[in-house]
Enzyme design. Structure first.
Site, PDB file in Angstrom:
ATOM      1  N   ASP A  93       0.793  -1.220   0.000  1.00 29.66           N
ATOM      2  CA  ASP A  93       0.000   0.000   0.000  1.00 29.66           C
ATOM      3  C   ASP A  93       0.829   1.274   0.000  1.00 29.66           C
ATOM      4  O   ASP A  93       0.275   2.358   0.006  1.00 29.66           O
ATOM      5  CB  ASP A  93      -0.932   0.016   1.221  1.00 29.66           C
ATOM      6  CG  ASP A  93      -1.795  -1.232   1.240  1.00 29.66           C
ATOM      7  OD1 ASP A  93      -2.301  -1.591   0.172  1.00 29.66           O
ATOM      8  OD2 ASP A  93      -1.931  -1.830   2.315  1.00 29.66           O
ATOM      9  N   SER A  94       2.147   1.117   0.013  1.00 27.57           N
ATOM     10  CA  SER A  94       2.928   2.353   0.064  1.00 27.57           C
ATOM     11  C   SER A  94       2.768   3.111  -1.246  1.00 27.57           C
ATOM     12  O   SER A  94       3.296   2.717  -2.274  1.00 27.57           O
ATOM     13  CB  SER A  94       4.399   2.082   0.371  1.00 27.57           C
ATOM     14  OG  SER A  94       4.766   0.827  -0.099  1.00 27.57           O
ATOM     15  N   GLY A  95       2.018   4.143  -1.175  1.00 24.19           N
ATOM     16  CA  GLY A  95       1.658   4.893  -2.387  1.00 24.19           C
ATOM     17  C   GLY A  95       2.794   5.757  -2.868  1.00 24.19           C
ATOM     18  O   GLY A  95       3.898   5.702  -2.372  1.00 24.19           O
ATOM     19  N   PHE A  97       4.573   5.703  -5.615  1.00 18.92           N
ATOM     20  CA  PHE A  97       5.318   5.257  -6.789  1.00 18.92           C
ATOM     21  C   PHE A  97       4.431   4.637  -7.852  1.00 18.92           C
ATOM     22  O   PHE A  97       4.846   4.426  -8.967  1.00 18.92           O
ATOM     23  CB  PHE A  97       6.442   4.309  -6.407  1.00 18.92           C
ATOM     24  CG  PHE A  97       6.016   3.143  -5.592  1.00 18.92           C
ATOM     25  CD1 PHE A  97       5.716   1.935  -6.205  1.00 18.92           C
ATOM     26  CD2 PHE A  97       5.946   3.235  -4.216  1.00 18.92           C
ATOM     27  CE1 PHE A  97       5.332   0.861  -5.443  1.00 18.92           C
ATOM     28  CE2 PHE A  97       5.558   2.149  -3.452  1.00 18.92           C
ATOM     29  CZ  PHE A  97       5.248   0.961  -4.063  1.00 18.92           C
ATOM     30  N   ASP A 147      20.653   4.558 -11.059  1.00 14.67           N
ATOM     31  CA  ASP A 147      21.759   4.511 -12.023  1.00 14.67           C
ATOM     32  C   ASP A 147      21.334   5.084 -13.359  1.00 14.67           C
ATOM     33  O   ASP A 147      20.147   5.213 -13.648  1.00 14.67           O
ATOM     34  CB  ASP A 147      22.302   3.083 -12.182  1.00 14.67           C
ATOM     35  CG  ASP A 147      21.221   2.092 -12.622  1.00 14.67           C
ATOM     36  OD1 ASP A 147      20.026   2.418 -12.536  1.00 14.67           O
ATOM     37  OD2 ASP A 147      21.589   0.980 -13.032  1.00 14.67           O
ATOM     38  N   GLN A 190      27.957  -0.568 -14.154  1.00 12.84           N
ATOM     39  CA  GLN A 190      27.533  -0.306 -15.532  1.00 12.84           C
ATOM     40  C   GLN A 190      28.781  -0.326 -16.424  1.00 12.84           C
ATOM     41  O   GLN A 190      29.837  -0.741 -15.990  1.00 12.84           O
ATOM     42  CB  GLN A 190      26.790   1.038 -15.612  1.00 12.84           C
ATOM     43  CG  GLN A 190      25.433   1.038 -14.913  1.00 12.84           C
ATOM     44  CD  GLN A 190      24.389   0.162 -15.622  1.00 12.84           C
ATOM     45  OE1 GLN A 190      24.612  -0.378 -16.707  1.00 12.84           O
ATOM     46  NE2 GLN A 190      23.231  -0.009 -14.984  1.00 12.84           N
ATOM     47  N   GLY A 217      22.604  -3.385 -16.534  1.00 10.88           N
ATOM     48  CA  GLY A 217      22.757  -3.025 -17.944  1.00 10.88           C
ATOM     49  C   GLY A 217      22.934  -4.203 -18.880  1.00 10.88           C
ATOM     50  O   GLY A 217      23.270  -4.027 -20.045  1.00 10.88           O
ATOM     51  N   ASP A 267      17.297 -11.958 -10.636  1.00  9.54           N
ATOM     52  CA  ASP A 267      15.876 -11.637 -10.683  1.00  9.54           C
ATOM     53  C   ASP A 267      15.445 -11.631 -12.136  1.00  9.54           C
ATOM     54  O   ASP A 267      16.242 -11.392 -13.027  1.00  9.54           O
ATOM     55  CB  ASP A 267      15.597 -10.247 -10.112  1.00  9.54           C
ATOM     56  CG  ASP A 267      15.995  -9.164 -11.098  1.00  9.54           C
ATOM     57  OD1 ASP A 267      17.187  -8.861 -11.170  1.00  9.54           O
ATOM     58  OD2 ASP A 267      15.118  -8.662 -11.828  1.00  9.54           O
ATOM     59  N   CYS A 290       7.928 -32.400 -11.039  1.00  5.92           N
ATOM     60  CA  CYS A 290       7.724 -31.224 -10.187  1.00  5.92           C
ATOM     61  C   CYS A 290       6.695 -31.514  -9.109  1.00  5.92           C
ATOM     62  O   CYS A 290       5.664 -32.125  -9.347  1.00  5.92           O
ATOM     63  CB  CYS A 290       7.289 -30.035 -11.033  1.00  5.92           C
ATOM     64  SG  CYS A 290       7.068 -28.532 -10.082  1.00  5.92           S
ATOM     65  N   CYS A 292       5.121 -29.116  -7.392  1.00  7.92           N
ATOM     66  CA  CYS A 292       4.274 -27.947  -7.122  1.00  7.92           C
ATOM     67  C   CYS A 292       2.800 -28.301  -7.271  1.00  7.92           C
ATOM     68  O   CYS A 292       2.438 -29.276  -7.927  1.00  7.92           O
ATOM     69  CB  CYS A 292       4.661 -26.763  -8.009  1.00  7.92           C
ATOM     70  SG  CYS A 292       3.860 -26.703  -9.609  1.00  7.92           S
ATOM     71  N   CYS A 295       1.441 -28.883 -10.917  1.00  7.39           N
ATOM     72  CA  CYS A 295       1.817 -30.130 -11.590  1.00  7.39           C
ATOM     73  C   CYS A 295       1.127 -31.335 -10.960  1.00  7.39           C
ATOM     74  O   CYS A 295       0.896 -32.340 -11.628  1.00  7.39           O
ATOM     75  CB  CYS A 295       3.334 -30.299 -11.572  1.00  7.39           C
ATOM     76  SG  CYS A 295       4.146 -29.088 -12.620  1.00  7.39           S
ATOM     77  N   HIS A 320       4.036 -22.977 -11.098  1.00 10.95           N
ATOM     78  CA  HIS A 320       5.010 -23.962 -11.551  1.00 10.95           C
ATOM     79  C   HIS A 320       6.342 -23.304 -11.908  1.00 10.95           C
ATOM     80  O   HIS A 320       7.404 -23.781 -11.517  1.00 10.95           O
ATOM     81  CB  HIS A 320       4.506 -24.759 -12.755  1.00 10.95           C
ATOM     82  CG  HIS A 320       5.616 -25.545 -13.380  1.00 10.95           C
ATOM     83  ND1 HIS A 320       6.133 -26.674 -12.774  1.00 10.95           N
ATOM     84  CD2 HIS A 320       6.370 -25.323 -14.477  1.00 10.95           C
ATOM     85  CE1 HIS A 320       7.141 -27.113 -13.506  1.00 10.95           C
ATOM     86  NE2 HIS A 320       7.308 -26.318 -14.540  1.00 10.95           N
TER      87      HIS A 320
HETATM   88 ZN   LIG Z   1       5.223 -27.716 -11.294  1.00 10.37          ZN
END
Ligand SMILES: [Zn+2]
Length: 371
Positions: A93-95, A97, A147, A190, A217, A267, A290, A292, A295, A320
């Site tokens: 909820d931090s508004g 941005f 950056d 960079q 980059g 990420d 898998c 999960c 699956c 998955h």
């Molecule tokens: Zn899976």
């Protein structure tokens, strides 16, 4: 006296990295990274969330996946903060941005990044100081410097300009940082695809007393043969005792190779973005091995029929994809502990490329380790 005070302040960050095991062949290592809200085992893959939630996934689904670390996007330009454990719920909820994400990048000057509203052309200036102020108010464990990013297809003096500006902006970010006791600021290496600029940047950044480093980059569609060289040039210079975060990289093969090149954190938006790539007449689960929840319960054909219309299918496939990446990282950690990471890499490649058509860049990257 002044000197001893300076010495005492060194190393007193909100982050500590303990190396658990190192691969005897490659630059891979597995660590325990202690952050204010959680201890994270590395190498770690961090799914990218939007405004504090992972797109398509409910908080309890993420918890089932044992996903303790995720990223939030504050802005375009890959400007990110990293949230740990359950603390990210409170960031939803931090508004402030949300508005910024609607703006488009207008101009980069020494002062900062100028955004423009596509509706009324009103402008907003995001300076290094402002970016830290916002991230300080959100309170995530790891925050990123602002950056000056150039796309990896850009060449010439603009790349050098952006590299030096990134260093100047880092110093402004560090000066503006009000919560170094409980928030860790990461500078970003960079320098585009120029080895000498990458080296220069990394060498400058390590002079600053910061808790970890990011490599940025890359992953902008550059040649893979150049990509891995920029990664390894950076990790050769960045200190072993601090975490190295390779931004925007998350395909399984890239993760495996870049762990070998010494990266600890990754990420990518990939697990959610590819949720729609799925198969119409395939009655197997996505991955027979898998564990999960997707699956265990659904075939590919079922997912295909619902994926076009129902967001629930997107969620199921995302469950998955995230489970796969997290599981891959756990297997990598285990193989490093047992010092059989090279064997893990060989098996991984044989499984991914049963016809032995290994990507040349990956072979080149691993060749220096006799793999
Ligand atoms: Zn899976």
């Amino acid at each position: 006296m002044g000197n001893s005070l300076l010495m005492a302040s060194k190393g007193t960050h909100a982050l500590s990295l303990k190396i658990i095991a190192e691969c005897s062949t490659t630059k891979a290592r597995t660590c325990k990274m202690k952050l204010p809200h959680y201890v994270v085992d590395t190498p770690v893959f961090m799914p990218v969330g939007t405004q504090g939630t992972l797109k398509g996934l409910l908080p309890q689904q993420l918890e089932e996946l044992d996903c303790k670390i995720m990223l939030g996007n504050t802005y375009h330009l890959g400007h990110r903060y990293i949230c740990i454990g359950k603390s990210w719920r409170s960031t939803q909820d931090s508004g402030g941005f949300q508005m910024v994400s609607l703006l488009k990048l207008a101009e980069i000057t020494e002062e900062g990044v100028k955004f423009e509203s596509p509706h009324d052309r009103s402008e907003m200036m995001l300076t290094p100081e402002k970016s830290i102020e916002i991230q300080n108010s959100i309170g995530a464990d790891i925050i990123m410097q602002l950056d000056d990013v150039v796309h990896s297809c850009v060449t010439g003096p603009r790349v050098e300009e952006a590299m030096y500006r990134t260093i100047r902006w880092l110093d402004r970010c560090i000066a503006a940082h009000k919560r170094p006791h409980d928030q860790c600021i990461f500078p970003i290496v960079q320098g585009g695809l120029y080895p000498d600029l990458r080296k220069k940047c990394a060498e400058e950044l390590i002079k600053r007393d910061v808790p970890g480093f990011a490599i940025g980059g890359l992953s902008g569609g550059e040649e893979k043969s150049q990509f891995w060289k920029m990664v390894t040039i950076s990790t050769d210079i960045l200190p072993k005792e601090k975490p190295r975060y390779l931004m925007g990289v998350g395909f399984a093969i890239d993760l495996v190779v870049c762990v070998a090149l010494g990266c600890d954190m990754f990420d990518c938006v990939y697990p959610t973005r590819t949720a729609k790539d799925i198969y119409a007449k395939d009655f197997r689960p996505i991955d027979e091995n898998c564990k999960c929840s997707t699956c265990q319960q659904y075939t590919r054909a079922y997912l295909h029929t619902v994926v076009q219309t129902e967001t629930v299918a997107c969620q199921l496939v995302t469950v998955h994809n995230v489970a796969y990446q997290l599981d891959l990282m756990r297997s990598i950690q285990q193989s490093i502990v047992e010092d059989r990471f090279p064997e893990f890499i060989r098996r991984f490649f044989n499984k991914q490329f049963p016809n032995k058509d290994y990507p040349e860049w990956a072979v080149d990257a691993l060749k220096s380790y006799q793999l």
